[in-house]
Design a protein around this motif. Structure first.
Motif, short mmCIF file in Angstrom:
data_model
loop_
_atom_site.label_atom_id
_atom_site.label_comp_id
_atom_site.label_asym_id
_atom_site.label_seq_id
_atom_site.Cartn_x
_atom_site.Cartn_y
_atom_site.Cartn_z
N ASP A 1 -19.96 40.97 76.16
CA ASP A 1 -20.83 41.83 75.35
C ASP A 1 -21.27 41.10 74.09
O ASP A 1 -22.44 41.19 73.68
CB ASP A 1 -20.11 43.12 74.99
N ALA A 2 -20.34 40.38 73.47
CA ALA A 2 -20.69 39.63 72.26
C ALA A 2 -21.68 38.52 72.59
O ALA A 2 -22.61 38.26 71.80
CB ALA A 2 -19.43 39.04 71.63
N LEU A 3 -21.53 37.88 73.72
CA LEU A 3 -22.47 36.83 74.12
C LEU A 3 -23.86 37.41 74.37
O LEU A 3 -24.87 36.81 73.99
CB LEU A 3 -21.96 36.12 75.37
N ARG A 4 -23.90 38.58 74.97
CA ARG A 4 -25.20 39.23 75.21
C ARG A 4 -25.87 39.58 73.89
O ARG A 4 -27.08 39.37 73.71
CB ARG A 4 -24.99 40.47 76.07
N GLU A 5 -25.11 40.14 72.95
CA GLU A 5 -25.67 40.46 71.65
C GLU A 5 -26.05 39.19 70.90
O GLU A 5 -27.07 39.17 70.18
CB GLU A 5 -24.65 41.25 70.84
N LEU A 6 -25.27 38.14 71.05
CA LEU A 6 -25.57 36.89 70.38
C LEU A 6 -26.91 36.33 70.84
O LEU A 6 -27.72 35.88 70.02
CB LEU A 6 -24.45 35.88 70.66
N ILE A 7 -27.16 36.38 72.12
CA ILE A 7 -28.44 35.88 72.63
C ILE A 7 -29.58 36.74 72.11
O ILE A 7 -30.65 36.25 71.72
CB ILE A 7 -28.41 35.85 74.17
N GLY A 8 -29.38 38.07 72.10
CA GLY A 8 -30.43 38.95 71.61
C GLY A 8 -30.77 38.71 70.15
O GLY A 8 -31.95 38.76 69.76
N LEU A 9 -29.77 38.43 69.34
CA LEU A 9 -30.01 38.20 67.91
C LEU A 9 -30.56 36.81 67.63
O LEU A 9 -31.06 36.57 66.53
CB LEU A 9 -28.70 38.39 67.14
N SER A 10 -30.47 35.92 68.59
CA SER A 10 -30.83 34.52 68.34
C SER A 10 -32.13 34.10 69.00
O SER A 10 -32.55 32.96 68.81
CB SER A 10 -29.70 33.60 68.84
N ARG A 11 -32.75 34.98 69.75
CA ARG A 11 -33.94 34.56 70.49
C ARG A 11 -35.07 34.11 69.56
O ARG A 11 -35.85 33.22 69.92
CB ARG A 11 -34.43 35.70 71.37
N THR A 12 -35.19 34.72 68.39
CA THR A 12 -36.27 34.34 67.48
C THR A 12 -35.90 33.16 66.60
O THR A 12 -36.73 32.70 65.82
CB THR A 12 -36.63 35.54 66.59
N ARG A 13 -34.66 32.69 66.70
CA ARG A 13 -34.22 31.60 65.84
C ARG A 13 -33.91 30.32 66.61
O ARG A 13 -34.04 29.23 66.06
CB ARG A 13 -32.97 32.02 65.06
N LEU A 14 -33.50 30.44 67.86
CA LEU A 14 -33.11 29.27 68.64
C LEU A 14 -34.10 29.06 69.78
O LEU A 14 -34.74 30.00 70.26
CB LEU A 14 -31.70 29.44 69.20
N GLU A 15 -34.18 27.82 70.21
CA GLU A 15 -35.03 27.49 71.34
C GLU A 15 -34.44 28.08 72.62
O GLU A 15 -33.23 28.25 72.76
CB GLU A 15 -35.15 25.97 71.48
N SER A 16 -35.31 28.39 73.55
CA SER A 16 -34.86 28.99 74.81
C SER A 16 -33.96 28.03 75.58
O SER A 16 -33.04 28.47 76.27
CB SER A 16 -36.07 29.38 75.66
#
Length: 667
Positions: free
Chosen positions: A125-140
């Motif tokens: 769950d934390a990994l899923r939230e981490l990806i959601g919070l990072s999509r606008t900051r990190l490269e795909s």
């Protein structure tokens, strides 16, 4: 389904130990082929019954089972012998039980799937939230591996949780297929001197319900086998996959190995005395998979070729190489990879491996452990994007320095000094002698350019102020981004630059508004009327004494110079004394008034800078702290230990986490 002829018929006879001349379909006298298969114990009676029921449903009627209500011996289109010798379709099933031949009704409708619980679920769950919070900051591309882990976790959860998929991998000639057949106790995979022998993955399932898992591995039904019936209880739930050579000369073989290794729950690496130290094996697979130690078995095969104590020496050297790769070894009760020696050809050590595999499968934790190790690898790959080098954020000192720079740019000090001088001028005008004020007015009237205030600030001052504002913003942005990972440092700088747009103009408006408010405030304290009255009294005394003397001179009054002279002297001396006393008295209030004006302008500038620059920067820092907390959970730094939790004794975390050297899952 058509009958098998030629080489396939011979293979079927050999694998089922049918006597020569017996038809595997039961066409021989008295159904000798079927009876031989039954007597040999190679057939599961329940499986045959279910296949017969499936054929009845396909044909829409009875199959004709010989004398037991199916017509005479061999009578009817489907009766093929006495004693109920119905058609045995799909003779390939004799080679170990083709999974497809068991029928979809036998597997697809069994209860499958499960749910991840405990710390592993928290990490996912934390990994899923981490990806959601990072999509606008990190490269795909940076988040690709983490997204793949989540996809695989979701796909594995929907499939059977009662099965453990174990792949047998190794180099050319290491004996993978021989070990595969030895574990199944029946020759299911082709062996020989021709290389490569195994051209496609072959699966063997010890129990039903694994069709979804095999579909996920893209193993066709023709390559799905079943072992001997006697081994089902010992290895129930095991799905064993024989892979092509990982060092095959054919690229498609290596691609199949990498694809399947990324999906299985565990892997058995088969090495031989000649290639156990092969750099391709260690650098391409074992070293990147160091974090998957708990779901890894390393088997030294062909020990029958080693004389005396050579096997122990090679095994010790293999353990040393694995330790150099960073793979923890499961010795002395510690979690880690299982390393053992055996000979698949002679059977020496195979029973020990079978026993270990049985216990491993019955635990039913391999999928969770594998997934936890994948999360560890994904977390290690994301570490540079989330872990800061030292303390991050803005402290009070940095905020105060930013406010001071803005105050300097907006001219807060100059405004305070001007307000202090203005206070003193008003005090001088109110408390000074009339003659001195008249003289000062005369001096101002004679001074060119002193008639009114300047029309505006010089262009050079405006440019300098703008540069100071930009420099202040750059400085605070660098302070805030110091130590942050590159993506978040860039986000902080961008937020500061966006906030700096229009900041000089906003500060100019603040300065003008503050100046207008200051001009409208009263500049006289409560004691000023008394000082003005005293100054007026001194002036009246001077005037009265002067008029008294004039009257004596013109003869209107009686002569007497002492009193009028004293009055004039008192007025002349008292006026400057009152002015001097007032000037000394206004120094403190004037200073406080200037400081108050400086403070108000500084606070206004700081508020504008905070709203436009510091708050957006703080928002980015808050987002970073949030994702850093999520990353800490993903990396296993929160929650309890235990198998599959990503902390404590789980492979790839804790002590072993720092030993990961890249890689993205098995393969």
């Amino acid at each position: 389904m058509t009958a098998i002829t030629g080489d396939e018929n011979q293979t079927a006879r050999r694998l089922t130990r049918l006597p020569q001349g017996a038809d595997p379909r039961g066409d021989g006298p008295a159904g000798q082929g079927q009876e031989a298969a039954r007597d040999d114990g190679r057939w599961d009676d329940g499986l045959i019954a279910r296949r017969a029921e499936g054929r009845e449903r396909e044909k829409g009627g009875p199959t004709g089972r010989g004398s037991a209500g199916g017509g005479p011996a061999g009578g009817g289109p489907t009766g093929r012998g006495p004693a109920g010798g119905g058609p045995i379709r799909g003779v390939k099933g004799i080679r170990g039980g083709d999974t497809k031949d068991t029928g979809p009704d036998d597997e697809d409708h069994l209860p499958i799937g499960g749910s991840y619980g405990g710390p592993l679920r928290t990490r996912l769950d934390a990994l899923r939230e981490l990806i959601g919070l990072s999509r606008t900051r990190l490269e795909s591309d940076t988040l690709a591996e983490a997204g793949r882990v989540l996809d695989e976790a979701s796909a594995r959860r929907r499939l059977s949780s009662h099965h453990t998929v174990v792949a047998i991998a190794g180099a050319t000639g290491s004996g993978k297929s021989t070990l595969f057949n030895a574990l199944a106790q029946v020759p299911l995979s082709e062996t020989g001197l021709r290389r490569p022998t195994t051209s496609a993955p072959i699966a063997c399932s010890w129990s039903e319900g694994a069709a979804g898992l095999l579909d996920r591995l893209a193993i066709p039904s023709r390559l799905r086998r079943r072992p001997l019936a006697g081994g089902e209880a010992e290895l129930s739930g095991l799905v064993l996959v024989d892979l092509p050579d990982h060092d095959s000369a054919l690229v498609r073989h290596r691609e199949q190995v990498d694809r399947v290794l990324a999906l299985v729950d565990a892997v058995i690496w088969v090495v031989d005395p000649e290639k156990y130290a092969d750099a391709a094996l260690h650098e391409r697979y074992l070293r990147p998979l160091a974090g998957h130690a708990e779901v890894t078995f390393v088997v030294l095969n062909q020990i029958d070729r080693l004389p005396g104590e050579a096997a122990d020496q090679v095994l010790d050297d293999l353990r040393r190489l694995l330790d150099d790769d960073g793979m923890a070894l499961g010795e002395h009760g510690e979690p880690g990879a299982t390393v053992l020696a055996l000979s698949a050809l002679t059977g020496d050590g195979v029973d020990e491996l079978r026993e270990l595999m049985g216990a491993f499968v019955q635990e039913r934790t391999a999928a969770a452990r594998r997934l936890s190790a994948d999360v560890d690898v994904a977390a290690a790959g994301l570490r540079a994007s989330y872990v800061a080098e030292g303390r991050t954020g803005l402290d009070e000192l940095t905020r105060d320095e930013f406010a001071e720079r803005l105050a300097e740019a907006v001219g807060a000090k100059a405004a305070g000094d001007a307000a202090e001088r203005e206070w003193r001028r008003h005090a001088s005008r109110a408390c000074g002698t009339p003659w001195l004020r008249l003289w000062r007015w005369y001096e101002r009237s004679r001074t060119p350019g002193s008639a009114g205030p300047a029309s505006g600030a010089p262009v050079e001052e405006e440019l300098t102020a703008r540069q100071r504002v930009e420099q202040a913003v750059r400085t605070v942005a660098e302070e805030a981004a110091s130590g942050l990972p590159a993506p978040w440092a860039q986000a902080v700088r961008e937020a500061a630059v966006r906030g700096a747009d229009g900041l000089p103009e906003a500060l100019d408006e603040l300065a003008v508004r503050e100046a207008a408010e200051t001009a409208g405030r009263p500049l006289r304290p409560a004691w000023w009327p008394a000082a003005v009255l005293a100054q007026m009294s001194m002036t009246l005394i001077q005037v009265y004494g002067g008029l008294w003397l004039v009257g004596q001179i013109v003869g209107v009054l009686q002569p007497g110079l002492v009193v009028p002279a004293l009055l004039m002297a008192a007025g002349i001396v008292g006026g400057p004394l009152v002015e001097w006393a007032c000037t000394a008295a206004v120094r403190g209030p004037a200073r406080r008034y200037g400081q108050d004006a400086r403070r108000r302008l500084r606070e206004a500038a700081a508020g504008c800078g905070r709203a436009r620059v510091l708050d957006p920067v703080a928002g980015e820092l808050m987002r970073y702290r949030e994702v850093r907390e999520r990353y800490a959970t993903v990396a296993g730094r929160a929650g309890g230990g235990g198998p599959g939790t990503g902390s404590g004794t789980v492979p790839g975390t804790g002590v072993h986490a720092v030993r990961l050297r890249g890689g993205g899952g098995l393969g």
